[in-house]
Design a protein around this motif. Structure first.
Motif, short mmCIF file in Angstrom:
data_model
loop_
_atom_site.label_atom_id
_atom_site.label_comp_id
_atom_site.label_asym_id
_atom_site.label_seq_id
_atom_site.Cartn_x
_atom_site.Cartn_y
_atom_site.Cartn_z
N PRO A 104 -28.81 33.21 -26.04
CA PRO A 104 -28.87 34.57 -25.48
C PRO A 104 -29.28 34.59 -24.02
O PRO A 104 -28.80 35.43 -23.24
CB PRO A 104 -29.91 35.28 -26.35
CG PRO A 104 -30.71 34.19 -26.98
CD PRO A 104 -29.75 33.05 -27.16
N MET A 105 -30.17 33.65 -23.61
CA MET A 105 -30.57 33.59 -22.21
C MET A 105 -29.37 33.33 -21.30
O MET A 105 -29.15 34.01 -20.29
CB MET A 105 -31.61 32.50 -22.00
CG MET A 105 -33.02 32.86 -22.46
SD MET A 105 -34.11 31.41 -22.48
CE MET A 105 -33.81 30.73 -20.86
N MET A 106 -28.56 32.34 -21.68
CA MET A 106 -27.45 31.93 -20.82
C MET A 106 -26.32 32.96 -20.85
O MET A 106 -25.72 33.26 -19.81
CB MET A 106 -26.96 30.56 -21.25
CG MET A 106 -28.00 29.46 -21.03
SD MET A 106 -27.55 27.85 -21.71
CE MET A 106 -26.30 27.34 -20.52
N LEU A 107 -26.05 33.53 -22.03
CA LEU A 107 -25.00 34.55 -22.09
C LEU A 107 -25.40 35.80 -21.32
O LEU A 107 -24.61 36.35 -20.54
CB LEU A 107 -24.70 34.90 -23.55
CG LEU A 107 -23.66 36.01 -23.76
CD1 LEU A 107 -22.33 35.63 -23.13
CD2 LEU A 107 -23.47 36.30 -25.24
N GLY A 108 -26.64 36.25 -21.52
CA GLY A 108 -27.11 37.44 -20.80
C GLY A 108 -27.09 37.25 -19.30
O GLY A 108 -26.70 38.14 -18.54
N SER A 109 -27.49 36.05 -18.85
CA SER A 109 -27.51 35.78 -17.41
C SER A 109 -26.12 35.65 -16.83
O SER A 109 -25.92 35.84 -15.63
CB SER A 109 -28.31 34.49 -17.15
OG SER A 109 -29.64 34.62 -17.58
N ALA A 110 -25.14 35.31 -17.68
CA ALA A 110 -23.78 35.10 -17.19
C ALA A 110 -23.01 36.39 -17.01
O ALA A 110 -22.01 36.43 -16.28
CB ALA A 110 -23.02 34.19 -18.16
N LEU A 111 -23.43 37.48 -17.67
CA LEU A 111 -22.64 38.71 -17.65
C LEU A 111 -22.45 39.26 -16.24
O LEU A 111 -21.36 39.70 -15.88
CB LEU A 111 -23.31 39.77 -18.54
CG LEU A 111 -23.25 39.51 -20.04
CD1 LEU A 111 -24.04 40.59 -20.79
CD2 LEU A 111 -21.81 39.47 -20.53
N ASN A 112 -23.52 39.23 -15.44
CA ASN A 112 -23.39 39.77 -14.09
C ASN A 112 -22.57 38.87 -13.18
O ASN A 112 -21.67 39.34 -12.48
CB ASN A 112 -24.76 40.05 -13.49
CG ASN A 112 -24.68 40.90 -12.25
OD1 ASN A 112 -24.46 40.38 -11.16
ND2 ASN A 112 -24.86 42.20 -12.40
N PRO A 113 -22.83 37.55 -13.13
CA PRO A 113 -22.00 36.70 -12.28
C PRO A 113 -20.52 36.72 -12.64
O PRO A 113 -19.67 36.70 -11.75
CB PRO A 113 -22.60 35.30 -12.50
CG PRO A 113 -24.00 35.54 -12.90
CD PRO A 113 -23.98 36.80 -13.70
N VAL A 114 -20.20 36.77 -13.92
CA VAL A 114 -18.79 36.82 -14.31
C VAL A 114 -18.14 38.08 -13.78
O VAL A 114 -17.04 38.06 -13.21
CB VAL A 114 -18.65 36.72 -15.84
CG1 VAL A 114 -17.25 37.12 -16.28
CG2 VAL A 114 -18.94 35.31 -16.31
N ASN A 115 -18.81 39.22 -13.93
CA ASN A 115 -18.24 40.47 -13.46
C ASN A 115 -18.25 40.58 -11.94
O ASN A 115 -17.45 41.31 -11.36
CB ASN A 115 -19.00 41.66 -14.07
CG ASN A 115 -18.57 41.95 -15.49
OD1 ASN A 115 -17.48 42.47 -15.72
ND2 ASN A 115 -19.40 41.60 -16.45
N SER A 116 -19.17 39.84 -11.31
CA SER A 116 -19.19 39.83 -9.84
C SER A 116 -17.99 39.08 -9.27
O SER A 116 -17.45 39.46 -8.23
CB SER A 116 -20.48 39.17 -9.34
OG SER A 116 -21.61 39.88 -9.78
N SER A 117 -17.59 38.01 -9.95
CA SER A 117 -16.55 37.15 -9.39
C SER A 117 -15.15 37.43 -9.94
O SER A 117 -14.16 37.20 -9.27
CB SER A 117 -16.90 35.68 -9.65
OG SER A 117 -17.02 35.43 -11.04
N ILE A 118 -15.07 37.94 -11.17
CA ILE A 118 -13.76 38.15 -11.79
C ILE A 118 -12.96 39.20 -11.03
O ILE A 118 -11.73 39.20 -11.05
CB ILE A 118 -13.94 38.55 -13.27
CG1 ILE A 118 -12.66 38.24 -14.07
CG2 ILE A 118 -14.33 40.02 -13.41
CD1 ILE A 118 -12.84 38.41 -15.57
#
Length: 481
Positions: A31-45
């Motif tokens: 959950p730590m890694m998935l939660g932290s990934a949500l913003n960077p993915v949406n920032s770059s996609i």
């Protein structure tokens, strides 16, 4: 003492299960890694989506840039606010609420009929993805207390790899999704990600009671709502001005200064300030880290958005091809972060990262509309080295420099300064490219990025406090207050 220890242990045992006696509870990692990934993915996609969205909705780059700015505006405000709430109430409730809002934003974006609704979806995404990173840093600090290991370098490395290099997957993933289902698929991807986050958060993140004061009252009474409000007003006015510095909105800097003055006055008098400006003012190494984060991410995001758009419009690649060109950046960054993550010292990472950014910016001057693909890849490969070093070093610096009781809000502020850099980068892209993304605009942008990179290097060289971080394994962290 026994009661306090029991409360800490209960907080760190998901679902009431017994956690490991002397090691980091690895059930928290997912959950730590998935939660932290949500913003960077949406920032770059969004970087490979801007051109097809503009074509579909009839919007020029100056208007589609709001899709970038809207997310950063919401996130820059929300990160430290949500981080403070996590400090007071624990991570579980904020994590679940934010993840649910991310899923709602995915639905709104997928069905958006026009650019205005799409911008609203990006704002919702910004607020929804605020909780993941502060929650992760809170859990790392809590586990460090429980295990007695102050610097879990392997876990911090895993988080840094996720939060800093997962962003590079975005262009490649975005290009693939656009090829399969059009630009709307880049918003719809948040629906399954949110569902996975809700499941993992509910199952693995421990329930924590609201913090209590000595008089027994819940931590909700400690919320500094006036301070949060003034902070938000100051940041909104500043970011709106940075988005369009030549728009004649002279009153925005005035409102920013007025709100900032009111915020400082309030925080100096509040019993439980939202941001303790006395502590922050006395912790110059932490302030320097925030400034470095701003400078670093100006270059990172100017490259991510400006270079990606140029490969599509200036070089003539498709969205899928532009995404694939970015893929080596992810690979190099992952390798660099993994190889260097076990070493806690940050100064060497920042120095090499700064030099790497200078080298990557310099290579941009060699590019033209007919440059071969191998040259495009060479630029990305060089940038992969600082991409893997800088984010890891900045995160570790905050972990060691920040007050342990405010790790959530301190981590949120790191992201806020990063997104201030992203807003500056977005404004720079708009200023240098205008209505058409051409090679001349790319070269002008490269000069700007080069100047910021040199400033980043100079600030790192001048900061002697960085030498003490990781100087000796197992030493208590230094704050230099």
């Amino acid at each position: 003492m026994t009661g306090s220890l029991a409360r800490v242990l209960r907080r760190l045992r998901p679902g009431g299960a017994k956690g490991p006696a002397d090691g980091f509870d690895r059930r928290l990692l997912a959950p730590m890694m998935l939660g932290s990934a949500l913003n960077p993915v949406n920032s770059s996609i969004i970087s490979v989506s801007l051109v097809p969205i503009g074509a579909a909705l009839g919007a020029p780059p100056s208007r589609t840039a709001w899709l970038i700015s809207a997310l950063y505006l919401a996130t820059a405000i929300g990160q430290p606010v949500v981080g403070r709430l996590i400090d007071l109430f624990g991570p579980r409730r904020l994590f679940l609420a934010g993840t649910a809002l991310t899923g709602v934003a995915g639905v709104v974006g997928m069905l958006a009929p026009d650019l205005g609704v799409l911008i609203v979806a990006r704002v919702l995404l910004g607020f929804g993805t605020c909780s993941g990173y502060p929650a992760a840093m809170y859990l790392i600090r809590s586990e460090a207390r429980r295990t007695g290991k102050e610097s879990p370098a392997g876990v911090l490395t895993a988080l840094a790899v996720t939060t800093q290099t997962i962003a590079v997957i975005g262009p490649s993933l975005g290009g693939l999704l656009i090829g399969v289902g059009g630009w709307r698929a880049t918003l719809a991807v948040n629906i399954p990600l949110a569902a996975a986050g809700l499941y993992l958060g509910a199952r693995r993140i421990p329930a924590t009671p609201a913090s209590r004061r000595d008089d027994g009252r819940h931590g909700v009474s400690d919320l500094d709502l006036p301070g949060m409000g003034l902070f938000s007003v100051a940041l909104v006015c500043l970011l709106l001005f940075l988005m369009n510095p030549g728009g004649g909105d002279w009153y925005l800097p005035v409102l920013t200064l007025a709100a900032a003055a009111g915020f400082t006055w309030r925080e100096l008098r509040a019993r439980q300030p939202f941001i303790d400006v006395r502590v922050l003012g006395g912790n110059l190494p932490l302030v320097a880290t925030y400034v470095r984060a701003l400078l670093c991410y100006v270059v990172t995001y100017a490259f991510l958005y400006g270079y990606t758009q140029w490969t599509e419009e200036g070089r003539g690649l498709s969205a899928s091809q532009a995404g694939l060109v970015q893929l080596p950046l992810f690979t190099i960054a992952i390798v660099v972060s993994t190889l260097t993550g076990r070493h806690q010292a940050v100064r060497g990472k920042l120095l090499v990262g700064a030099v790497g950014q200078i080298a990557a910016c310099s290579l941009l001057f060699l590019l033209h509309a007919d440059s071969p693909v191998w040259m495009l890849l060479a630029v990305v490969i060089v940038l992969g080295i600082p991409q893997g070093l800088n984010g890891l070093a900045l995160q570790n610096a905050v972990y060691h420099q920040a007050d342990a009781e405010r790790i959530g809000s301190s981590a949120g502020l790191l992201r806020t300064f990063g997104y201030l850099g992203a807003i500056v980068a977005s404004a720079a892209n708009g200023a240098f490219f205008g209505r058409h993304v051409d090679t001349q605009g790319l070269h002008h942008l490269a000069w700007f990025m080069l100047a910021v990179s040199i400033l980043f290097l100079a600030l790192t060289v001048a900061d002697r406090s960085l030498r003490r971080i990781g100087a000796a394994e197992g030493e208590p962290r230094h704050t230099d207050r």
